[in-house]
Design a protein around this motif. Sequence first.
Motif, short mmCIF file in Angstrom:
data_model
loop_
_atom_site.label_atom_id
_atom_site.label_comp_id
_atom_site.label_asym_id
_atom_site.label_seq_id
_atom_site.Cartn_x
_atom_site.Cartn_y
_atom_site.Cartn_z
N ALA A 82 0.83 -1.21 0.00
CA ALA A 82 0.00 0.00 0.00
C ALA A 82 0.86 1.26 0.00
O ALA A 82 0.59 2.22 -0.73
CB ALA A 82 -0.94 -0.01 1.21
N VAL A 83 1.92 1.25 0.80
CA VAL A 83 2.81 2.41 0.85
C VAL A 83 3.52 2.60 -0.49
O VAL A 83 3.59 3.72 -1.02
CB VAL A 83 3.85 2.26 1.98
N ALA A 84 4.05 1.52 -1.04
CA ALA A 84 4.78 1.62 -2.31
C ALA A 84 3.88 2.14 -3.42
O ALA A 84 4.31 2.97 -4.24
CB ALA A 84 5.36 0.26 -2.68
N LEU A 85 2.64 1.68 -3.47
CA LEU A 85 1.71 2.15 -4.50
C LEU A 85 1.44 3.64 -4.34
O LEU A 85 1.37 4.38 -5.34
CB LEU A 85 0.41 1.36 -4.42
N GLU A 86 1.31 4.11 -3.11
CA GLU A 86 1.08 5.53 -2.87
C GLU A 86 2.31 6.36 -3.21
O GLU A 86 2.20 7.56 -3.46
CB GLU A 86 0.67 5.76 -1.42
N CYS A 87 3.47 5.71 -3.23
CA CYS A 87 4.71 6.42 -3.57
C CYS A 87 5.05 6.33 -5.05
O CYS A 87 6.15 6.68 -5.47
CB CYS A 87 5.87 5.88 -2.73
N GLY A 88 4.10 5.81 -5.85
CA GLY A 88 4.28 5.83 -7.29
C GLY A 88 4.64 4.53 -7.95
O GLY A 88 4.78 4.48 -9.18
N ALA A 89 4.79 3.46 -7.18
CA ALA A 89 5.12 2.17 -7.78
C ALA A 89 3.89 1.58 -8.46
O ALA A 89 2.76 1.86 -8.08
CB ALA A 89 5.64 1.21 -6.72
N ASP A 90 4.11 0.74 -9.48
CA ASP A 90 3.00 0.02 -10.09
C ASP A 90 2.88 -1.36 -9.45
O ASP A 90 3.83 -1.86 -8.84
CB ASP A 90 3.18 -0.09 -11.60
N LEU A 91 1.71 -1.99 -9.60
CA LEU A 91 1.44 -3.24 -8.89
C LEU A 91 2.38 -4.35 -9.31
O LEU A 91 2.81 -5.16 -8.47
CB LEU A 91 -0.01 -3.66 -9.12
N ALA A 92 2.74 -4.41 -10.57
CA ALA A 92 3.64 -5.47 -11.04
C ALA A 92 5.01 -5.37 -10.37
O ALA A 92 5.59 -6.37 -9.95
CB ALA A 92 3.78 -5.41 -12.56
N SER A 93 5.54 -4.15 -10.27
CA SER A 93 6.85 -3.99 -9.63
C SER A 93 6.78 -4.28 -8.14
O SER A 93 7.72 -4.83 -7.56
CB SER A 93 7.40 -2.58 -9.88
N VAL A 94 5.66 -3.92 -7.50
CA VAL A 94 5.48 -4.24 -6.09
C VAL A 94 5.47 -5.74 -5.88
O VAL A 94 6.11 -6.27 -4.96
CB VAL A 94 4.18 -3.61 -5.55
N ALA A 95 4.75 -6.46 -6.74
CA ALA A 95 4.69 -7.92 -6.63
C ALA A 95 6.08 -8.53 -6.78
O ALA A 95 6.45 -9.46 -6.05
CB ALA A 95 3.73 -8.48 -7.67
N ARG A 96 6.86 -8.03 -7.73
CA ARG A 96 8.22 -8.54 -7.92
C ARG A 96 9.09 -8.26 -6.69
O ARG A 96 9.86 -9.13 -6.25
CB ARG A 96 8.86 -7.91 -9.17
N SER A 97 8.97 -7.07 -6.15
CA SER A 97 9.78 -6.72 -4.98
C SER A 97 9.41 -7.58 -3.78
O SER A 97 10.28 -8.04 -3.03
CB SER A 97 9.59 -5.24 -4.64
N LEU A 98 8.12 -7.81 -3.57
CA LEU A 98 7.68 -8.64 -2.45
C LEU A 98 8.18 -10.07 -2.60
O LEU A 98 8.56 -10.71 -1.62
CB LEU A 98 6.16 -8.62 -2.34
N ALA A 99 8.20 -10.56 -3.82
CA ALA A 99 8.65 -11.94 -4.05
C ALA A 99 10.11 -12.12 -3.69
O ALA A 99 10.53 -13.21 -3.27
CB ALA A 99 8.41 -12.33 -5.50
N GLY A 100 10.90 -11.08 -3.83
CA GLY A 100 12.33 -11.18 -3.52
C GLY A 100 12.70 -10.64 -2.17
O GLY A 100 13.88 -10.68 -1.77
N ALA A 101 11.73 -10.12 -1.41
CA ALA A 101 12.03 -9.45 -0.15
C ALA A 101 12.20 -10.45 0.98
O ALA A 101 11.45 -11.41 1.11
CB ALA A 101 10.90 -8.47 0.20
N THR A 102 13.19 -10.21 1.79
CA THR A 102 13.41 -10.99 3.00
C THR A 102 13.40 -10.06 4.20
O THR A 102 13.56 -8.85 4.06
CB THR A 102 14.76 -11.73 2.94
N VAL A 103 13.21 -10.64 5.39
CA VAL A 103 13.30 -9.86 6.61
C VAL A 103 14.77 -9.84 7.01
O VAL A 103 15.35 -10.87 7.33
CB VAL A 103 12.43 -10.47 7.73
N ASP A 104 15.37 -8.68 6.95
CA ASP A 104 16.81 -8.57 7.12
C ASP A 104 17.25 -8.48 8.58
O ASP A 104 18.43 -8.66 8.88
CB ASP A 104 17.33 -7.34 6.37
N SER A 105 16.35 -8.15 9.48
CA SER A 105 16.71 -7.97 10.89
C SER A 105 16.92 -9.33 11.56
O SER A 105 16.20 -10.30 11.28
CB SER A 105 15.63 -7.18 11.61
#
Length: 514
Positions: A318-341
Motif C-alpha cells: 500500500a505504501v509503495a503504491l502511494e509512492c508511485g510504484a505500479d502493482l507489477a513492480s510491487v509484486a516482484r519486490s515482495l517476491a524477492g524481499a526478505t526480513v533482514d533484521s
Amino acid sequence: MIEMTLREIAEIVGGTLHDVGDPAVTVTGAVEFDSRRINSGDLFLALPGERADGHEYAAKAVASGAVAVLAARPVGVPAVVVEPVGPAGDSNRSYVLAHDSDGSGAAVLAALAKLARASVDRLAAGGLTVVGVTGSAGKTSTKDLLARVLAPRGTVVAPPGSFNNELGHPWTALRAGVDSRFLVLELSARGPGHIKALTEIAPPSIGVVLNVGTAHLGEFGGRDAIAQAKGELVEALPASGIAVLNADDPRVAAMATRTRARVVTYGQSADADVRATDIVLDADARARFTLHAGGVSEQVHLAVYGEHQIANALAAAAVALECGADLASVARSLAGATVDSAHRMDVRTRSDGVTVIDDSYNANPDSMRAALKALVSMSGSGGTPAVPRGRRSWAVLGEMAELGEESVVEHDQIGRLAVRLDVDRLIVVGTGRPARALHQGAVMEGSWGEESILVPDIESAIAVLDNEIAAGDVVLVKASNSAGLWAVARHVLASGPQSVTQGSSPEAGTEAAG
C-alpha cells in the motif's frame, strides 16, 4: 546526516561551543554513540551507560576522527555542550536513560532530537518522504519489507533491527542525507504520548498502523489504551499525508476518524483498497496470494515465512503504491524481499534436515501464536496435502515480558495452543511464574509424558535438544529478547553438520552461515 557546522549545531540544540578552534568546522559524517564505530567527520554522542559514561570516551572518539562531541559538560576536546536537565524521577522513562543520574543523558537525547528534526525538515523540503510504522506486532518485518519495495523508487534509509526508541529514532533519522528518497521509521511506545513525541522528531507524511494486540499490555492496561497510543501516529499526519490502516483490525480501522490525512486500507476484507485473496501456504509456510489494488491484480509468492507476513506485505504494498510504484513492480519486490533484521523468523536448515526457526528477538501473545502456526505448517504436524506428517516439531519457548496482570493467563493460553496445534515437543525455559503457567497450560490441555517439559535455563534446553533432536526435526525458538534464547538457535545450527541453507529444507535456499 546533512553537513552542518558546529556553529549551526550549537544554535539548533541550544548549546555552547567548548574547546572549538573554528566554529565553521563541518560535521560531514554520521552521529554515533559508540566510540568504537566512529569514523572521520562524525559527531560523537556522550551518553551515560550501564558500565561507563560516554563523556569518558570523548577524547578517544575525537582521536578516532570525530569532529566534536555532543555532551552535557566540557570534555577537554571540541564539544557542543548542553545543560543537564536535572535528575528525572519518571518510572516510565526510557531504558536509554536508566543510568542517567543527573540529567546529562536526557539533555543529550533532547539535543539529538532537535538536531534530527532540523535535518529531516530540510530534507523533507527537498523531497524526502518519511514513513512511520507502528503496531503491536510486525513493525520490524514490515519495515524490512518497506525498504525492499521502496528501493526501486530511490534510496531508502531504515533502522537496523528494532531501533525505534528515543535514541534509535533520531539516530536513524540522521542517517538520511541529500541523496535519500525515503526514511522508514518504526515507532514504539511504553505509554501514552510516546509515539506523539517520536513524530515530533521526524514528522511522517505516511503513517502505517499494523494492529492493536497485547504487546506491552502490562504498561498500558488494556487494548483500548494501546489503540489510543498507536493512533497518535495518524493524528500527527498532515492533511496532505496518507494513513495506511489495517482493515482487518477493528481498532485500527476505527483510527480513520482520528486523522485529517487521506486513508488507504489494506487487508483481506473485501472492501480494503489493497487486499489479498486466494491465499495458500507452501511447505515452507510461505504465502502465495493474489494481490489486488486499483482494479488490477498480480500473483505474489512471498519469500518470508508465516501467514502473518501477508498483512505486513499488504501494508508495504500500500505504501509503495502511494509512492508511485505500479502493482507489477510491487509484486516482484515482495517476491524477492526478505526480513533482514536478526532473530526474526530466520529459517535455516542443517544438511541433516534439522530446521531452526529463530524468532527469538521478541515475543508477545500475538507473535507467539503466529510463530507456532508457522512451525506447524513447516513441520506438517497433523499432516496436510502439501506436507505429509513426518517432521517432528519442537517449540522452545521463554517468557513474554511486559504483560502485567494478564501475564499468567496469556502464558497459559500459549501452552494450551501448542497442544491444540499438535506441536510434538514443547520446552519451556524459565523459573518464573509465567514460564510455569505456559508449561502447566500445555499439561492441562492434554500434553502427556514429556511432550512438554519445564527447564530452568538455556543450558538445560540445549542439553535436551542435544540428546533428543533427530534428522528432519523442526525447532522454533521464541521468547522476549531479555531471555536470550537466540543462543539456543545458534547452538543447534552450530552443533550439526556444517552445511546450512536458508529455508526449511536443504533444497530451499542458498548456502549461508549458520
